[in-house]
Design a protein around this motif. Structure first.
Motif, PDB file in Angstrom:
ATOM      1  N   TRP A 152       0.832  -1.208   0.000  1.00 57.70           N
ATOM      2  CA  TRP A 152       0.000   0.000   0.000  1.00 57.70           C
ATOM      3  C   TRP A 152       0.863   1.254   0.000  1.00 57.70           C
ATOM      4  O   TRP A 152       0.550   2.233  -0.651  1.00 57.70           O
ATOM      5  N   ARG A 153       1.957   1.220   0.731  1.00 58.90           N
ATOM      6  CA  ARG A 153       2.810   2.407   0.842  1.00 58.90           C
ATOM      7  C   ARG A 153       3.583   2.667  -0.459  1.00 58.90           C
ATOM      8  O   ARG A 153       3.758   3.810  -0.858  1.00 58.90           O
ATOM      9  N   ARG A 154       4.035   1.606  -1.111  1.00 57.91           N
ATOM     10  CA  ARG A 154       4.859   1.775  -2.313  1.00 57.91           C
ATOM     11  C   ARG A 154       4.050   2.196  -3.533  1.00 57.91           C
ATOM     12  O   ARG A 154       4.518   2.986  -4.324  1.00 57.91           O
ATOM     13  N   GLY A 155       2.876   1.650  -3.705  1.00 61.62           N
ATOM     14  CA  GLY A 155       2.110   2.003  -4.890  1.00 61.62           C
ATOM     15  C   GLY A 155       0.622   2.100  -4.672  1.00 61.62           C
ATOM     16  O   GLY A 155      -0.139   2.293  -5.611  1.00 61.62           O
ATOM     17  N   GLY A 156       0.193   1.910  -3.429  1.00 60.80           N
ATOM     18  CA  GLY A 156      -1.227   1.988  -3.137  1.00 60.80           C
ATOM     19  C   GLY A 156      -1.987   0.711  -3.441  1.00 60.80           C
ATOM     20  O   GLY A 156      -3.191   0.656  -3.245  1.00 60.80           O
ATOM     21  N   GLN A 157      -1.273  -0.316  -3.922  1.00 61.13           N
ATOM     22  CA  GLN A 157      -1.953  -1.546  -4.333  1.00 61.13           C
ATOM     23  C   GLN A 157      -1.180  -2.781  -3.894  1.00 61.13           C
ATOM     24  O   GLN A 157       0.039  -2.799  -3.910  1.00 61.13           O
ATOM     25  N   LEU A 166      -0.978  -7.062  -4.813  1.00 60.10           N
ATOM     26  CA  LEU A 166      -1.127  -7.830  -6.057  1.00 60.10           C
ATOM     27  C   LEU A 166      -2.588  -8.113  -6.371  1.00 60.10           C
ATOM     28  O   LEU A 166      -3.007  -8.081  -7.520  1.00 60.10           O
ATOM     29  N   GLY A 167      -3.387  -8.374  -5.360  1.00 60.98           N
ATOM     30  CA  GLY A 167      -4.798  -8.672  -5.567  1.00 60.98           C
ATOM     31  C   GLY A 167      -5.628  -7.469  -5.977  1.00 60.98           C
ATOM     32  O   GLY A 167      -6.705  -7.622  -6.551  1.00 60.98           O
ATOM     33  N   MET A 168      -5.145  -6.289  -5.699  1.00 59.47           N
ATOM     34  CA  MET A 168      -5.896  -5.075  -6.036  1.00 59.47           C
ATOM     35  C   MET A 168      -5.650  -4.637  -7.475  1.00 59.47           C
ATOM     36  O   MET A 168      -6.456  -3.896  -8.043  1.00 59.47           O
ATOM     37  N   ARG A 169      -4.568  -5.072  -8.062  1.00 61.27           N
ATOM     38  CA  ARG A 169      -4.215  -4.607  -9.413  1.00 61.27           C
ATOM     39  C   ARG A 169      -5.205  -5.013 -10.495  1.00 61.27           C
ATOM     40  O   ARG A 169      -5.575  -4.180 -11.319  1.00 61.27           O
ATOM     41  N   PRO A 170      -5.662  -6.266 -10.557  1.00 66.13           N
ATOM     42  CA  PRO A 170      -6.607  -6.607 -11.635  1.00 66.13           C
ATOM     43  C   PRO A 170      -7.909  -5.820 -11.570  1.00 66.13           C
ATOM     44  O   PRO A 170      -8.557  -5.608 -12.587  1.00 66.13           O
ATOM     45  N   TRP A 171      -8.277  -5.373 -10.375  1.00 64.12           N
ATOM     46  CA  TRP A 171      -9.544  -4.660 -10.193  1.00 64.12           C
ATOM     47  C   TRP A 171      -9.340  -3.149 -10.180  1.00 64.12           C
ATOM     48  O   TRP A 171     -10.292  -2.411  -9.950  1.00 64.12           O
ATOM     49  N   ARG A 172      -8.098  -2.711 -10.397  1.00 66.05           N
ATOM     50  CA  ARG A 172      -7.739  -1.292 -10.456  1.00 66.05           C
ATOM     51  C   ARG A 172      -8.092  -0.558  -9.160  1.00 66.05           C
ATOM     52  O   ARG A 172      -8.526   0.588  -9.188  1.00 66.05           O
ATOM     53  N   LEU A 173      -7.911  -1.226  -8.030  1.00 69.59           N
ATOM     54  CA  LEU A 173      -8.187  -0.634  -6.726  1.00 69.59           C
ATOM     55  C   LEU A 173      -6.901  -0.037  -6.166  1.00 69.59           C
ATOM     56  O   LEU A 173      -5.814  -0.564  -6.407  1.00 69.59           O
ATOM     57  N   ARG A 174      -7.043   1.041  -5.406  1.00 69.94           N
ATOM     58  CA  ARG A 174      -5.876   1.697  -4.821  1.00 69.94           C
ATOM     59  C   ARG A 174      -6.275   2.317  -3.491  1.00 69.94           C
ATOM     60  O   ARG A 174      -7.364   2.851  -3.347  1.00 69.94           O
ATOM     61  N   ARG A 199      -3.843  11.937  -0.999  1.00 71.91           N
ATOM     62  CA  ARG A 199      -2.392  11.720  -1.027  1.00 71.91           C
ATOM     63  C   ARG A 199      -2.066  10.351  -0.463  1.00 71.91           C
ATOM     64  O   ARG A 199      -2.912   9.704   0.154  1.00 71.91           O
ATOM     65  N   PRO A 200      -0.820   9.880  -0.650  1.00 78.09           N
ATOM     66  CA  PRO A 200      -0.443   8.584  -0.063  1.00 78.09           C
ATOM     67  C   PRO A 200      -0.577   8.614   1.458  1.00 78.09           C
ATOM     68  O   PRO A 200      -0.166   9.582   2.102  1.00 78.09           O
ATOM     69  N   PRO A 201      -1.151   7.582   2.044  1.00 72.03           N
ATOM     70  CA  PRO A 201      -1.334   7.548   3.498  1.00 72.03           C
ATOM     71  C   PRO A 201      -0.013   7.324   4.226  1.00 72.03           C
ATOM     72  O   PRO A 201       0.947   6.807   3.663  1.00 72.03           O
TER      73      PRO A 201
END
Length: 159
Positions: free
Chosen positions: A85-90, A92-100, A107-109
């Motif tokens: 979450w800190r490095r890119g907001g995602q 591996l499981g969030m990437r196919p669904w375009r979640l962040r 801003r980044p938390p």
């Protein structure tokens, strides 16, 4: 020099549906499971090398070692999630669904907010997922861990 017109604010990214969140969570189970298997292997080998039991026997239930293994697995999954979450907001499981994951301000938390998100998310899952289901009735589609940590999950637009 001509005065520039004020820029229109960017449209807010849509909040993801609970189904996408659950699918991302299911996808993230697999990397976490791999980390848990490695931790279990290390604990089992260490216990065997120390001569405490035959490698074909299970670790005694409710032993200190078993609690240490559970805590290690929880921490490993937390490291995977928080660092992702800190490095890119995602994750591996969030990437196919375009979640962040973003902060409430977009801003980044912070690290603290992400650790709080993971801890409250764990409690939410232990409560039979009630904190996730809460997003269905919340007016902003926020789960317990979103509210507690001051973070939001957004869905990125298609490229």
């Amino acid at each position: 020099m001509p005065a520039s017109a004020p820029e229109a604010p960017a449209p807010a990214l849509p909040r993801p549906l609970i189904g996408w969140r659950l699918l991302a969570l299911f996808y993230d189970l697999w990397p976490a499971l791999a980390l848990w298997m490695l931790a279990s292997l290390c604990f089992t080998l260490g216990y065997t090398i120390a001569g405490h039991h035959d490698p074909h026997e299970n670790i005694a239930p409710l032993s200190v070692l078993q609690w240490a293994l559970w805590a290690t697995c929880w921490l490993l999954a937390g490291l995977y999630a928080v660092i992702s979450w800190r490095r890119g907001g995602q994750t591996l499981g969030m990437r196919p669904w375009r979640l962040r994951v973003v902060g409430a301000d977009g801003r980044p938390p912070s690290w603290q907010a992400l650790c709080a998100r993971y801890a409250v998310g764990t409690l939410s899952l232990l409560a039979a997922g009630l904190g996730f289901w809460w997003a269905w009735i919340d007016r902003d589609r926020l789960a317990w861990h979103d509210r507690a940590s001051g973070t939001r999950m957004v869905r990125n637009p298609k490229p």
